[in-house]
Design a protein around this motif. Structure first.
Motif, PDB file in Angstrom:
ATOM      1  N   ALA A  44      38.006 -22.255  63.528  1.00 43.48           N
ATOM      2  CA  ALA A  44      37.990 -23.677  63.888  1.00 43.48           C
ATOM      3  C   ALA A  44      38.637 -23.885  65.253  1.00 43.48           C
ATOM      4  N   LEU A  45      39.737 -23.189  65.506  1.00 43.55           N
ATOM      5  CA  LEU A  45      40.389 -23.303  66.819  1.00 43.55           C
ATOM      6  C   LEU A  45      39.511 -22.704  67.917  1.00 43.55           C
ATOM      7  N   LYS A  46      38.794 -21.623  67.600  1.00 44.23           N
ATOM      8  CA  LYS A  46      37.886 -21.018  68.578  1.00 44.23           C
ATOM      9  C   LYS A  46      36.719 -21.936  68.884  1.00 44.23           C
ATOM     10  N   VAL A  47      36.214 -22.638  67.870  1.00 47.05           N
ATOM     11  CA  VAL A  47      35.120 -23.591  68.076  1.00 47.05           C
ATOM     12  C   VAL A  47      35.577 -24.710  69.012  1.00 47.05           C
ATOM     13  N   LEU A  48      36.770 -25.206  68.800  1.00 46.88           N
ATOM     14  CA  LEU A  48      37.302 -26.249  69.674  1.00 46.88           C
ATOM     15  C   LEU A  48      37.410 -25.750  71.102  1.00 46.88           C
ATOM     16  N   GLN A  49      37.903 -24.532  71.273  1.00 48.90           N
ATOM     17  CA  GLN A  49      38.050 -23.962  72.612  1.00 48.90           C
ATOM     18  C   GLN A  49      36.689 -23.832  73.293  1.00 48.90           C
ATOM     19  N   SER A  50      35.671 -23.401  72.558  1.00 52.39           N
ATOM     20  CA  SER A  50      34.344 -23.257  73.167  1.00 52.39           C
ATOM     21  C   SER A  50      33.757 -24.618  73.510  1.00 52.39           C
ATOM     22  N   LYS A  51      34.047 -25.650  72.702  1.00 53.73           N
ATOM     23  CA  LYS A  51      33.574 -26.995  73.023  1.00 53.73           C
ATOM     24  C   LYS A  51      34.217 -27.490  74.316  1.00 53.73           C
ATOM     25  N   GLN A  52      35.502 -27.222  74.481  1.00 57.09           N
ATOM     26  CA  GLN A  52      36.198 -27.658  75.687  1.00 57.09           C
ATOM     27  C   GLN A  52      35.698 -26.906  76.910  1.00 57.09           C
TER      28      GLN A  52
END
Length: 79
Positions: A44-52
């Motif tokens: 979930a944290l990696k998904v957020l990072q890729s979105k940013q």
């Protein structure tokens, strides 16, 4: 599974998307950042990072495509 991404100072955490537990975190000083779909907290944290990262790349790429057009127009109008 959906996760809420919350932040307190410099700490990011991902919790399962449950409104009751989210409210407890918000009451203890965390701020809501986003809701993402992932299989676990780490992803979930990696998904957020890729979105940013994606949010930063798109305007940069558009600017790079526009730069030759601006230079061509400037050159054409100056002659």
């Amino acid at each position: 599974m959906d996760f809420y991404i919350l932040k307190k100072q410099q700490e990011l955490i991902a919790i399962p998307a449950d409104e009751q537990s989210c409210k407890q975190y918000l009451d203890s000083g965390y701020f809501y950042i986003d809701k993402v779909a992932a299989c676990n907290e780490t992803n979930a944290l990696k998904v957020l990072q890729s979105k940013q990262t994606k949010a930063l790349k798109v305007p940069l790429i558009m600017a790079l495509f526009a730069l030759p057009l601006v230079l061509f127009a400037w050159y054409s109008l100056s002659n």
